[in-house]
Design a protein around this motif. Structure first.
Motif, PDB file in Angstrom:
ATOM      1  N   ASN A   5       0.825  -1.215   0.000  1.00 23.83           N
ATOM      2  CA  ASN A   5       0.000   0.000   0.000  1.00 23.83           C
ATOM      3  C   ASN A   5       0.857   1.261   0.000  1.00 23.83           C
ATOM      4  OD1 ASN A   5      -2.361  -1.390  -0.181  1.00 23.83           O
ATOM      5  ND2 ASN A   5      -2.632  -1.511   2.048  1.00 23.83           N
ATOM      6  N   GLN A   6       1.951   1.185   0.759  1.00 24.57           N
ATOM      7  CA  GLN A   6       2.877   2.312   0.781  1.00 24.57           C
ATOM      8  C   GLN A   6       3.495   2.495  -0.608  1.00 24.57           C
ATOM      9  OE1 GLN A   6       5.189   1.567   4.243  1.00 24.57           O
ATOM     10  NE2 GLN A   6       6.368   3.436   3.980  1.00 24.57           N
ATOM     11  N   TYR A   7       3.855   1.371  -1.218  1.00 19.16           N
ATOM     12  CA  TYR A   7       4.436   1.416  -2.568  1.00 19.16           C
ATOM     13  C   TYR A   7       3.462   2.081  -3.537  1.00 19.16           C
ATOM     14  CZ  TYR A   7       6.011  -0.236  -7.142  1.00 19.16           C
ATOM     15  OH  TYR A   7       6.388  -0.306  -8.459  1.00 19.16           O
ATOM     16  N   ARG A   8       2.193   1.661  -3.490  1.00 18.03           N
ATOM     17  CA  ARG A   8       1.205   2.213  -4.425  1.00 18.03           C
ATOM     18  C   ARG A   8       1.099   3.729  -4.276  1.00 18.03           C
ATOM     19  NH1 ARG A   8      -2.462  -2.542  -4.104  1.00 18.03           N
ATOM     20  NH2 ARG A   8      -2.174  -3.574  -6.104  1.00 18.03           N
ATOM     21  N   SER A   9       1.267   4.238  -3.049  1.00 19.04           N
ATOM     22  CA  SER A   9       1.179   5.687  -2.904  1.00 19.04           C
ATOM     23  C   SER A   9       2.483   6.384  -3.306  1.00 19.04           C
ATOM     24  CB  SER A   9       0.750   6.069  -1.490  1.00 19.04           C
ATOM     25  OG  SER A   9       1.808   5.841  -0.599  1.00 19.04           O
ATOM     26  N   ARG A  10       3.577   5.632  -3.412  1.00 18.55           N
ATOM     27  CA  ARG A  10       4.849   6.220  -3.866  1.00 18.55           C
ATOM     28  C   ARG A  10       4.915   6.319  -5.394  1.00 18.55           C
ATOM     29  NH1 ARG A  10       5.571   8.889  -0.597  1.00 18.55           N
ATOM     30  NH2 ARG A  10       7.692   9.394  -1.209  1.00 18.55           N
ATOM     31  N   VAL A  11       4.062   5.498  -6.050  1.00 17.78           N
ATOM     32  CA  VAL A  11       4.084   5.389  -7.512  1.00 17.78           C
ATOM     33  C   VAL A  11       2.750   5.918  -8.043  1.00 17.78           C
ATOM     34  CG1 VAL A  11       4.292   3.777  -9.442  1.00 17.78           C
ATOM     35  CG2 VAL A  11       5.550   3.354  -7.321  1.00 17.78           C
ATOM     36  N   GLY A  12       2.783   7.125  -8.617  1.00 15.96           N
ATOM     37  CA  GLY A  12       1.549   7.727  -9.113  1.00 15.96           C
ATOM     38  C   GLY A  12       1.291   7.336 -10.554  1.00 15.96           C
ATOM     39  N   MET A  13       0.038   7.493 -10.964  1.00 14.89           N
ATOM     40  CA  MET A  13      -0.275   7.151 -12.355  1.00 14.89           C
ATOM     41  C   MET A  13      -1.240   8.184 -12.933  1.00 14.89           C
ATOM     42  SD  MET A  13      -0.213   3.859 -14.271  1.00 14.89           S
ATOM     43  CE  MET A  13      -1.077   3.310 -15.730  1.00 14.89           C
ATOM     44  N   VAL A  14      -0.983   8.558 -14.168  1.00 19.71           N
ATOM     45  CA  VAL A  14      -1.875   9.444 -14.922  1.00 19.71           C
ATOM     46  C   VAL A  14      -2.299   8.669 -16.170  1.00 19.71           C
ATOM     47  CG1 VAL A  14      -2.017  11.601 -16.233  1.00 19.71           C
ATOM     48  CG2 VAL A  14      -0.767  11.542 -14.054  1.00 19.71           C
ATOM     49  N   PHE A  15      -3.611   8.539 -16.356  1.00 19.13           N
ATOM     50  CA  PHE A  15      -4.146   7.686 -17.416  1.00 19.13           C
ATOM     51  C   PHE A  15      -4.603   8.530 -18.604  1.00 19.13           C
ATOM     52  CE2 PHE A  15      -4.941   5.647 -13.344  1.00 19.13           C
ATOM     53  CZ  PHE A  15      -4.588   4.325 -13.560  1.00 19.13           C
TER      54      PHE A  15
END
Ligand code: ADP
Ligand code: MG
Length: 240
Positions: A73-83
């Motif tokens: 979960n921490q990782y997911r918040s460190r890696v952002g995504m723009v679609f």
């Protein structure tokens, strides 16, 4: 920062990524180019764990993101995504779109989230729209808000999946200008794009994918001026 090692991914019997290897270091901008269907989105989706890998490893600061004890979960918040398709919450205002993730995921206070949101809305030129509903915005405005929303999460790396492909031509330049500014400020970015001028201008490293493999990679000069592989040359001819 991120190392992709021997990554494989299939959907049913179709292997769409075959033995993908690449690295990105802090502050780099890696652009991924290639025809539709070559596996670019799947690769980004594997990196941020929207897809399960079938084989291989992805390391984040040397740690296996699928390893035991890794804080997913921490990782997911460190890696952002723009679609490509923005995915704003239509029932929320522009400002609320930029606050909700900060409050729910990062547990920031409402006031802190608001200050951060205002800061990044200003950065993308959308401050004056803060209290508008996001449904009323044009595509280019929505994408600028989506970028502000991603920045509000203080990501270490931001993944962009064809952020300008759904936009009317006159909107493309504004979004690319913002991305270029972020790159110049040192944000680590992985960008899937068909905007070859942007890729030439902004990338530290360019990766050309075709049919689930990395055919060729290198500096923008390597790829755009001196492509070694026939498949790269054939692909690039379409953009000249
Ligand atoms: P690109 O982003 O380069 O256009 P994709 O990663 O979207 O390529 O797709 C690569 C291949 O995987 C394509 O053949 C596509 O049809 C297939 N694919 C992608 N997502 C799925 C899915 N969820 N289920 C089945 N096949 C998929
Ligand atoms: Mg795609």
């Amino acid at each position: 920062m991120i190392q992709v090692q021997h990554l494989k991914k299939s959907f049913k019997h179709l292997e769409v990524l075959h033995d993908i290897n690449f690295d990105i270091h802090k502050g780099e901008v890696v652009t991924i180019i290639g025809s539709s269907g070559s596996g670019k989105s799947t690769l980004l989706r594997c990196i941020n764990l929207l897809e399960r890998l079938d084989d291989g490893h992805i390391l984040f600061h040397g740690e296996d993101i699928l390893g035991r004890g890794f804080h997913v979960n921490q990782y997911r918040s460190r890696v952002g995504m723009v679609f490509q398709g923005f995915y704003l919450f239509n029932n929320l205002t522009v400002l609320e779109n930029c606050m909700i993730g900060q409050m729910k995921v990062l547990k920031r206070s409402k006031e802190e989230a608001k200050q951060m949101a205002l800061k990044y809305l200003e950065k993308v030129g959308m401050l004056s729209f803060a209290n508008q509903s996001s449904v009323q915005l044009s595509g280019g405005q929505k994408q600028r808000v989506a970028i502000a929303r991603a920045l509000c999460m203080s990501p270490e790396v931001l993944l962009f999946d064809e952020p300008t492909s759904a936009l009317d031509p006159e909107m493309v330049g504004d979004v690319l200008a913002i991305m270029k500014e972020l790159a110049n400020e040192g944000l680590t970015m992985i960008v899937v794009t068909h905007e070859m001028e942007f890729a030439k201008d902004v990338s530290s490293h360019v990766v050309f994918m075709d049919q689930g493999v990395i055919v060729e990679e290198g500096t923008p000069t390597d790829i755009f001026e001196h492509p070694r592989e026939e498949r790269t040359r054939t692909f690039l001819k379409r953009y000249l």
